[in-house]
Design a protein around this motif. Structure first.
Motif, PDB file in Angstrom:
ATOM      1  N   GLU A 213       4.075   7.770   7.695  1.00 32.23           N
ATOM      2  CA  GLU A 213       5.296   7.931   6.896  1.00 32.23           C
ATOM      3  C   GLU A 213       5.767   6.606   6.323  1.00 32.23           C
ATOM      4  O   GLU A 213       6.248   6.540   5.187  1.00 32.23           O
ATOM      5  CB  GLU A 213       6.397   8.548   7.757  1.00 32.23           C
ATOM      6  CG  GLU A 213       6.167  10.014   8.088  1.00 32.23           C
ATOM      7  CD  GLU A 213       7.255  10.565   8.986  1.00 32.23           C
ATOM      8  OE1 GLU A 213       8.011   9.763   9.582  1.00 32.23           O
ATOM      9  OE2 GLU A 213       7.355  11.804   9.105  1.00 32.23           O
ATOM     10  N   SER A 214       5.637   5.519   7.103  1.00 31.97           N
ATOM     11  CA  SER A 214       6.103   4.213   6.626  1.00 31.97           C
ATOM     12  C   SER A 214       5.243   3.684   5.484  1.00 31.97           C
ATOM     13  O   SER A 214       5.662   2.793   4.742  1.00 31.97           O
ATOM     14  CB  SER A 214       6.100   3.199   7.781  1.00 31.97           C
ATOM     15  OG  SER A 214       4.784   2.931   8.225  1.00 31.97           O
ATOM     16  N   LEU A 215       4.042   4.267   5.330  1.00 33.90           N
ATOM     17  CA  LEU A 215       3.161   3.875   4.229  1.00 33.90           C
ATOM     18  C   LEU A 215       3.325   4.790   3.012  1.00 33.90           C
ATOM     19  O   LEU A 215       2.607   4.644   2.020  1.00 33.90           O
ATOM     20  CB  LEU A 215       1.698   3.886   4.693  1.00 33.90           C
ATOM     21  CG  LEU A 215       1.324   2.811   5.724  1.00 33.90           C
ATOM     22  CD1 LEU A 215      -0.091   3.050   6.257  1.00 33.90           C
ATOM     23  CD2 LEU A 215       1.425   1.418   5.121  1.00 33.90           C
ATOM     24  N   GLY A 216       4.250   5.754   3.092  1.00 31.99           N
ATOM     25  CA  GLY A 216       4.555   6.595   1.930  1.00 31.99           C
ATOM     26  C   GLY A 216       3.562   7.706   1.667  1.00 31.99           C
ATOM     27  O   GLY A 216       3.313   8.054   0.513  1.00 31.99           O
ATOM     28  N   ALA A 217       3.006   8.306   2.741  1.00 34.82           N
ATOM     29  CA  ALA A 217       2.020   9.379   2.557  1.00 34.82           C
ATOM     30  C   ALA A 217       2.629  10.579   1.837  1.00 34.82           C
ATOM     31  O   ALA A 217       2.010  11.160   0.935  1.00 34.82           O
ATOM     32  CB  ALA A 217       1.448   9.802   3.906  1.00 34.82           C
ATOM     33  N   LYS A 218       3.854  10.962   2.225  1.00 38.49           N
ATOM     34  CA  LYS A 218       4.439  12.162   1.616  1.00 38.49           C
ATOM     35  C   LYS A 218       4.777  11.942   0.138  1.00 38.49           C
ATOM     36  O   LYS A 218       4.645  12.856  -0.672  1.00 38.49           O
ATOM     37  CB  LYS A 218       5.676  12.601   2.395  1.00 38.49           C
ATOM     38  CG  LYS A 218       6.854  11.669   2.360  1.00 38.49           C
ATOM     39  CD  LYS A 218       8.018  12.267   3.148  1.00 38.49           C
ATOM     40  CE  LYS A 218       9.252  11.379   3.094  1.00 38.49           C
ATOM     41  NZ  LYS A 218      10.380  11.963   3.853  1.00 38.49           N
ATOM     42  N   GLU A 219       5.173  10.725  -0.215  1.00 41.14           N
ATOM     43  CA  GLU A 219       5.451  10.424  -1.630  1.00 41.14           C
ATOM     44  C   GLU A 219       4.162  10.485  -2.455  1.00 41.14           C
ATOM     45  O   GLU A 219       4.155  10.964  -3.592  1.00 41.14           O
ATOM     46  CB  GLU A 219       6.100   9.052  -1.759  1.00 41.14           C
ATOM     47  CG  GLU A 219       7.551   8.977  -1.302  1.00 41.14           C
ATOM     48  CD  GLU A 219       7.709   8.901   0.199  1.00 41.14           C
ATOM     49  OE1 GLU A 219       8.857   8.962   0.677  1.00 41.14           O
ATOM     50  OE2 GLU A 219       6.681   8.766   0.893  1.00 41.14           O
ATOM     51  N   PHE A 220       3.068  10.005  -1.871  1.00 41.46           N
ATOM     52  CA  PHE A 220       1.779  10.036  -2.564  1.00 41.46           C
ATOM     53  C   PHE A 220       1.342  11.477  -2.822  1.00 41.46           C
ATOM     54  O   PHE A 220       0.940  11.836  -3.935  1.00 41.46           O
ATOM     55  CB  PHE A 220       0.722   9.303  -1.738  1.00 41.46           C
ATOM     56  CG  PHE A 220      -0.680   9.441  -2.254  1.00 41.46           C
ATOM     57  CD1 PHE A 220      -1.064   8.812  -3.433  1.00 41.46           C
ATOM     58  CD2 PHE A 220      -1.610  10.205  -1.571  1.00 41.46           C
ATOM     59  CE1 PHE A 220      -2.362   8.939  -3.912  1.00 41.46           C
ATOM     60  CE2 PHE A 220      -2.908  10.343  -2.049  1.00 41.46           C
ATOM     61  CZ  PHE A 220      -3.285   9.706  -3.222  1.00 41.46           C
ATOM     62  N   VAL A 221       1.433  12.333  -1.794  1.00 45.73           N
ATOM     63  CA  VAL A 221       1.020  13.732  -1.928  1.00 45.73           C
ATOM     64  C   VAL A 221       1.953  14.477  -2.878  1.00 45.73           C
ATOM     65  O   VAL A 221       1.508  15.283  -3.699  1.00 45.73           O
ATOM     66  CB  VAL A 221       0.998  14.413  -0.548  1.00 45.73           C
ATOM     67  CG1 VAL A 221       0.738  15.902  -0.693  1.00 45.73           C
ATOM     68  CG2 VAL A 221      -0.054  13.775   0.338  1.00 45.73           C
TER      69      VAL A 221
ATOM     70  N   MET B  41       0.818  -1.218   0.000  1.00 48.37           N
ATOM     71  CA  MET B  41       0.000   0.000   0.000  1.00 48.37           C
ATOM     72  C   MET B  41       0.851   1.267   0.000  1.00 48.37           C
ATOM     73  O   MET B  41       0.337   2.368   0.154  1.00 48.37           O
ATOM     74  CB  MET B  41      -0.924   0.010   1.221  1.00 48.37           C
ATOM     75  CG  MET B  41      -1.947  -1.100   1.232  1.00 48.37           C
ATOM     76  SD  MET B  41      -2.998  -1.006   2.703  1.00 48.37           S
ATOM     77  CE  MET B  41      -4.049  -2.442   2.449  1.00 48.37           C
ATOM     78  N   TYR B  42       2.157   1.126  -0.182  1.00 48.90           N
ATOM     79  CA  TYR B  42       3.077   2.255  -0.104  1.00 48.90           C
ATOM     80  C   TYR B  42       2.762   3.293  -1.188  1.00 48.90           C
ATOM     81  O   TYR B  42       2.541   2.954  -2.361  1.00 48.90           O
ATOM     82  CB  TYR B  42       4.517   1.764  -0.267  1.00 48.90           C
ATOM     83  CG  TYR B  42       5.561   2.810   0.010  1.00 48.90           C
ATOM     84  CD1 TYR B  42       5.963   3.081   1.311  1.00 48.90           C
ATOM     85  CD2 TYR B  42       6.142   3.545  -1.028  1.00 48.90           C
ATOM     86  CE1 TYR B  42       6.916   4.050   1.595  1.00 48.90           C
ATOM     87  CE2 TYR B  42       7.095   4.512  -0.758  1.00 48.90           C
ATOM     88  CZ  TYR B  42       7.477   4.760   0.552  1.00 48.90           C
ATOM     89  OH  TYR B  42       8.421   5.724   0.815  1.00 48.90           O
ATOM     90  N   ALA B  43       2.753   4.571  -0.785  1.00 46.19           N
ATOM     91  CA  ALA B  43       2.544   5.717  -1.687  1.00 46.19           C
ATOM     92  C   ALA B  43       1.222   5.631  -2.442  1.00 46.19           C
ATOM     93  O   ALA B  43       1.125   6.026  -3.597  1.00 46.19           O
ATOM     94  CB  ALA B  43       3.706   5.850  -2.670  1.00 46.19           C
TER      95      ALA B  43
END
Length: 501
Positions: free
Chosen positions: A335-343, A11-13
């Motif tokens: 953060e470990s799920l890549g929220a900032k990369e998604f945004v 589910m990353y990013a």
């Protein structure tokens, strides 16, 4: 030698990275119970990290991630530990000021000079503006100093928490000498960060409008939404409205007739100066030592009494420390799920005809991201580099407007979020039920956010800070005046109906 590939959850990013904080926030708003809501969000984040509901799910990985990377990890981080120690130091200093009689002396002085509810609230605002070094310091200091004054003038704890919160991050984000200015400057790579911060201040509409809104609400004596109920109850003698008293167990030894106003003013001034000269947290430590020496020399507090204040100060900060720890853990899950990369992927794709709307878009994205994650500085770290990459060397003015919109959006989301550390600190400073503070502040913050978003749309096209600011102020004040007359009309109508019956 072949190195093992770094683990990345499926589910990353993706949009799923934002689900844990959103669930925690929704539960907190519905149940009014912040501890369990945050923990549920943490568990969901851990399950997602272990690929729950998919082939290859590992319960062991989820559990280890929650406790080792999450709870233990955030309490092992030197920066987080520094914050917690700083909170305890402030709690100890507040306890010492109470025992020394400084708080009581200030309360007596204030009772002679501050005669009205409006004066009490404006004094809290003024003190909040003066303490611009750090938002944590602002929240706890303003709360401890002004709480006796606002209590005497029957200002609800929810209203005090709002005044504290609205003069914490919004003031720090437009103060060149503050921990927030240093943080923002550090994220502007390849540019003169401090110069950009200064130029961005006139465009920081949410912070400026929040301060104006706060003063206008107090002067016009208008409250709406849940805050109106809290203020009405306060004037009847109930400062809390709800039965929960989260800080009632914290011992408050306020000694009257022993100390003087200087016993409150001196420690605060020392703390401000120490935090300016040194780092924020080491400054707090040195201020504590100097205060102990000051009280011992003046013989208003013995060394033993000063030491006895340490466990009392820690006890007073326990609710805030617990909420902060859970909020930091939830941030780790996100953060470990890549929220900032998604945004970052979403915002980086904005171009072409939408470029004029970019400041408004970045404001809304920043507000949502800070609301969901509970961190302004994390939002700065995600969005400011994107803005710099888009506009650096091509459109300096739009870069400044967009960076300001990013800062304003981050402060807005931080202001609204129940898992924000600043919101938590404002509740602690006012000694107010945390969810009462969140629910009463939200309508005010959302109204200012809507007007700010409109001004960023205008600023994206006129490229001038003055015109959008004037339009925004007129709309803001006009809205509050309109709300006041609507409330008066409804009140008169209700009274007329009661008399007719």
């Amino acid at each position: 030698m072949i190195l093992a590939a770094e683990y990345v959850p499926s589910m990353y990013a993706t949009v799923w990275a934002l689900v844990p904080p959103v669930v925690a926030i929704v539960l907190a708003l519905i149940t009014k119970e912040v501890y369990s809501s945050l923990f549920v969000g943490i568990v969901i984040g851990g399950l997602f990290y272990g690929n729950a509901f998919q082939p290859g799910f590992s319960a062991e990985r989820s559990v280890l991630h929650i406790f080792e990377d999450g709870l233990v990890g955030v309490l092992s981080d030197s920066y987080n530990v520094g914050i917690l120690i700083f909170l305890v130091v402030l709690g100890v200093m507040v306890s010492m000021m109470n025992k020394a009689g400084g708080s009581a002396a200030f309360g007596e002085w204030a009772s002679e000079h501050i005669k009205t509810r409006i004066g009490a609230q404006l004094s809290a605002i003024m003190l909040g503006v003066l303490i611009f070094i750090d938002d944590y310091f602002n929240c706890l200091t303003v709360g401890s100093v002004m709480r006796p004054v606002t209590d005497k003038h029957q200002v609800s704890r929810a209203k005090l928490a709002y005044l504290i919160d609205a003069t914490a991050a919004p003031v720090c984000i437009i103060a060149p000498i503050s921990s927030w200015a240093a943080a923002v400057t550090g994220f502007v790579k390849g540019e003169d960060g401090f110069s950009i911060f200064i130029k961005a201040i006139p465009y920081n509409y949410y912070a400026l409008f929040t301060i104006i809104a706060m003063v206008t609400l107090v002067v016009l004596q208008v409250d709406f939404g849940p805050m109106a109920k809290h203020e009405a109850n306060a004037q009847k003698g109930d400062l809390f409205t709800t039965g929960d008293r989260p800080y009632a167990e914290a011992k408050q030894d306020v000694i009257k007739g022993k100390g003087k106003v200087i016993d409150l003013v001196f420690p605060i001034l020392v703390l401000i100066i120490s935090c300016i000269i040194g780092m924020i947290y080491t400054g707090g430590f040195f201020a504590l030592i100097i205060t102990i020496c000051f009280y011992s020399i003046r013989r208003v507090l013995s060394f033993t009494d000063c030491c006895n204040s340490i466990p009392e100060g820690f006890k007073a900060m326990v609710p805030a420390i617990l909420i902060l720890t859970f909020a930091w853990t939830l941030k780790t899950m996100t953060e470990s799920l890549g929220a900032k990369e998604f945004v970052a992927g979403l915002v980086g794709g904005v171009s072409g005809p939408l470029l004029g709307l970019f400041p408004a878009i970045i404001f809304l994205v920043g507000a949502f991201l800070a609301f969901a994650t509970g961190t302004s500085w994390g939002t700065f770290g995600i969005l400011i580099p994107i803005v710099v990459n888009i506009f650096s060397g091509t459109n300096h003015t739009m870069m400044i407007i967009s960076i300001s919109a990013c800062m304003a959006g981050a402060v807005c989301g931080d202001h609204c979020s129940p898992i924000s550390d600043t919101t938590i600190m404002a509740s602690a400073g006012a000694q107010c039920n945390h969810m009462n503070h969140v629910s009463t502040q939200l309508p005010y913050a959302v109204l200012v956010a809507g007007i700010s978003c409109l001004t960023y749309i205008i600023a994206g096209f006129v490229r001038n800070p003055v015109v959008p600011f004037i339009i925004g102020v007129l709309i803001l004040i006009g809205t509050f005046v309109g709300i006041k007359y609507i409330i008066k009309y409804i009140t008169r109508t209700d009274k007329a109906n009661e008399q007719a019956e």
